[in-house]
Design a protein around this motif. Structure first.
Motif, PDB file in Angstrom:
ATOM      1  N   LYS A  62       0.820  -1.221   0.000  1.00  0.00           N
ATOM      2  CA  LYS A  62       0.000   0.000   0.000  1.00  0.00           C
ATOM      3  C   LYS A  62       0.847   1.261   0.000  1.00  0.00           C
ATOM      4  N   GLY A  63       2.150   1.124   0.252  1.00  0.00           N
ATOM      5  CA  GLY A  63       3.023   2.287   0.307  1.00  0.00           C
ATOM      6  C   GLY A  63       2.975   3.003   1.645  1.00  0.00           C
ATOM      7  N   THR A  64       2.369   2.357   2.633  1.00  0.00           N
ATOM      8  CA  THR A  64       2.262   2.942   3.970  1.00  0.00           C
ATOM      9  C   THR A  64       3.618   2.984   4.657  1.00  0.00           C
ATOM     10  N   LEU A  65       4.433   1.971   4.393  1.00  0.00           N
ATOM     11  CA  LEU A  65       5.752   1.874   5.011  1.00  0.00           C
ATOM     12  C   LEU A  65       6.805   1.723   3.916  1.00  0.00           C
ATOM     13  N   ARG A  66       7.696   2.692   3.847  1.00  0.00           N
ATOM     14  CA  ARG A  66       8.764   2.644   2.839  1.00  0.00           C
ATOM     15  C   ARG A  66       9.786   1.584   3.219  1.00  0.00           C
ATOM     16  N   PHE A  67      10.426   1.023   2.205  1.00  0.00           N
ATOM     17  CA  PHE A  67      11.432  -0.011   2.438  1.00  0.00           C
ATOM     18  C   PHE A  67      12.450   0.018   1.323  1.00  0.00           C
ATOM     19  N   SER A  68      13.551  -0.652   1.567  1.00  0.00           N
ATOM     20  CA  SER A  68      14.584  -0.837   0.543  1.00  0.00           C
ATOM     21  C   SER A  68      14.876  -2.322   0.468  1.00  0.00           C
ATOM     22  N   LYS A  69      15.032  -2.804  -0.739  1.00  0.00           N
ATOM     23  CA  LYS A  69      15.319  -4.221  -0.936  1.00  0.00           C
ATOM     24  C   LYS A  69      16.773  -4.377  -1.354  1.00  0.00           C
ATOM     25  N   VAL A  70      17.491  -5.178  -0.619  1.00  0.00           N
ATOM     26  CA  VAL A  70      18.887  -5.472  -0.933  1.00  0.00           C
ATOM     27  C   VAL A  70      18.986  -6.982  -1.063  1.00  0.00           C
ATOM     28  N   GLY A  71      19.228  -7.427  -2.281  1.00  0.00           N
ATOM     29  CA  GLY A  71      19.203  -8.868  -2.516  1.00  0.00           C
ATOM     30  C   GLY A  71      17.790  -9.361  -2.255  1.00  0.00           C
ATOM     31  N   GLY A  72      17.656 -10.322  -1.369  1.00  0.00           N
ATOM     32  CA  GLY A  72      16.331 -10.829  -1.017  1.00  0.00           C
ATOM     33  C   GLY A  72      15.816 -10.284   0.299  1.00  0.00           C
ATOM     34  N   LEU A  73      16.527  -9.346   0.893  1.00  0.00           N
ATOM     35  CA  LEU A  73      16.136  -8.823   2.197  1.00  0.00           C
ATOM     36  C   LEU A  73      15.493  -7.449   2.087  1.00  0.00           C
ATOM     37  N   MET A  74      14.491  -7.241   2.912  1.00  0.00           N
ATOM     38  CA  MET A  74      13.832  -5.943   2.984  1.00  0.00           C
ATOM     39  C   MET A  74      14.369  -5.212   4.211  1.00  0.00           C
ATOM     40  N   PHE A  75      14.682  -3.940   4.038  1.00  0.00           N
ATOM     41  CA  PHE A  75      15.157  -3.107   5.143  1.00  0.00           C
ATOM     42  C   PHE A  75      14.255  -1.893   5.270  1.00  0.00           C
ATOM     43  N   TYR A  76      14.046  -1.473   6.520  1.00  0.00           N
ATOM     44  CA  TYR A  76      13.158  -0.363   6.831  1.00  0.00           C
ATOM     45  C   TYR A  76      13.901   0.613   7.725  1.00  0.00           C
ATOM     46  N   ARG A  77      13.785   1.898   7.426  1.00  0.00           N
ATOM     47  CA  ARG A  77      14.412   2.898   8.293  1.00  0.00           C
ATOM     48  C   ARG A  77      13.601   3.003   9.572  1.00  0.00           C
ATOM     49  N   TYR A  78      14.279   3.012  10.696  1.00  0.00           N
ATOM     50  CA  TYR A  78      13.619   3.118  11.999  1.00  0.00           C
ATOM     51  C   TYR A  78      12.746   4.363  12.057  1.00  0.00           C
ATOM     52  N   GLU A  79      13.258   5.476  11.529  1.00  0.00           N
ATOM     53  CA  GLU A  79      12.499   6.733  11.530  1.00  0.00           C
ATOM     54  C   GLU A  79      11.197   6.596  10.752  1.00  0.00           C
ATOM     55  N   ASP A  80      11.225   5.844   9.635  1.00  0.00           N
ATOM     56  CA  ASP A  80      10.013   5.652   8.843  1.00  0.00           C
ATOM     57  C   ASP A  80       8.978   4.840   9.611  1.00  0.00           C
ATOM     58  N   VAL A  81       9.424   3.848  10.358  1.00  0.00           N
ATOM     59  CA  VAL A  81       8.509   3.027  11.150  1.00  0.00           C
ATOM     60  C   VAL A  81       7.842   3.891  12.221  1.00  0.00           C
ATOM     61  N   ILE A  82       8.648   4.693  12.924  1.00  0.00           N
ATOM     62  CA  ILE A  82       8.108   5.568  13.968  1.00  0.00           C
ATOM     63  C   ILE A  82       7.147   6.591  13.365  1.00  0.00           C
ATOM     64  N   GLU A  83       7.518   7.153  12.220  1.00  0.00           N
ATOM     65  CA  GLU A  83       6.651   8.136  11.552  1.00  0.00           C
ATOM     66  C   GLU A  83       5.321   7.504  11.160  1.00  0.00           C
ATOM     67  N   MET A  84       5.360   6.275  10.654  1.00  0.00           N
ATOM     68  CA  MET A  84       4.133   5.581  10.281  1.00  0.00           C
ATOM     69  C   MET A  84       3.257   5.355  11.515  1.00  0.00           C
ATOM     70  N   MET A  85       3.868   4.995  12.626  1.00  0.00           N
ATOM     71  CA  MET A  85       3.116   4.780  13.861  1.00  0.00           C
ATOM     72  C   MET A  85       2.474   6.082  14.321  1.00  0.00           C
ATOM     73  N   ASN A  86       3.200   7.177  14.230  1.00  0.00           N
ATOM     74  CA  ASN A  86       2.660   8.484  14.630  1.00  0.00           C
ATOM     75  C   ASN A  86       1.509   8.906  13.714  1.00  0.00           C
ATOM     76  N   GLN A  87       1.629   8.623  12.419  1.00  0.00           N
ATOM     77  CA  GLN A  87       0.571   8.969  11.466  1.00  0.00           C
ATOM     78  C   GLN A  87      -0.697   8.185  11.771  1.00  0.00           C
ATOM     79  N   SER A  88      -0.534   6.932  12.190  1.00  0.00           N
ATOM     80  CA  SER A  88      -1.717   6.105  12.447  1.00  0.00           C
ATOM     81  C   SER A  88      -2.436   6.549  13.717  1.00  0.00           C
ATOM     82  N   LYS A  89      -1.737   7.252  14.614  1.00  0.00           N
ATOM     83  CA  LYS A  89      -2.363   7.747  15.843  1.00  0.00           C
ATOM     84  C   LYS A  89      -3.243   8.963  15.582  1.00  0.00           C
ATOM     85  N   LYS A  90      -2.936   9.698  14.493  1.00  0.00           N
ATOM     86  CA  LYS A  90      -3.671  10.950  14.199  1.00  0.00           C
ATOM     87  C   LYS A  90      -5.022  10.685  13.617  1.00  0.00           C
TER      88      LYS A  90
END
Length: 90
Positions: A62-90
């Motif tokens: 859905k594009g709610t949480l940004r990520f980067s794919k390196v090889g077969g692994l998905m990585f997420y910035r900690y700041e993006d996770v926290i920002e998504m959590m804050n957005q869902s509270k609003k």
């Protein structure tokens, strides 16, 4: 009959030296809190948010949480996770 013991200034000085020496030992040093990693793997994000792999996949799709794919692994910035959590509270 109870005996009376006196604590002298020298006793207190000796106690202070012993206590200070004990606190200076490496195992008694306060540990620094772990610094938060900038990038998290999928299992770390799922554990942090308490969600299933399918829910995490939905957030990516859905594009709610940004990520980067390196090889077969998905990585997420900690700041993006926290920002998504804050957005869902609003």
């Amino acid at each position: 009959m109870a005996t009376v013991e006196f604590v002298t200034k020298e006793d207190l000085e000796q106690f202070k030296r012993e206590l200070f020496a004990e606190l200076c030992r490496p195992m008694y040093r306060p540990q620094k809190p772990k610094e938060q990693k900038e990038w998290l793997k999928s299992y770390e994000v799922r554990k942090l948010l308490g969600i299933s792999p399918g829910t995490l996949q939905s957030l990516r799709r859905k594009g709610t949480l940004r990520f980067s794919k390196v090889g077969g692994l998905m990585f997420y910035r900690y700041e993006d996770v926290i920002e998504m959590m804050n957005q869902s509270k609003k």
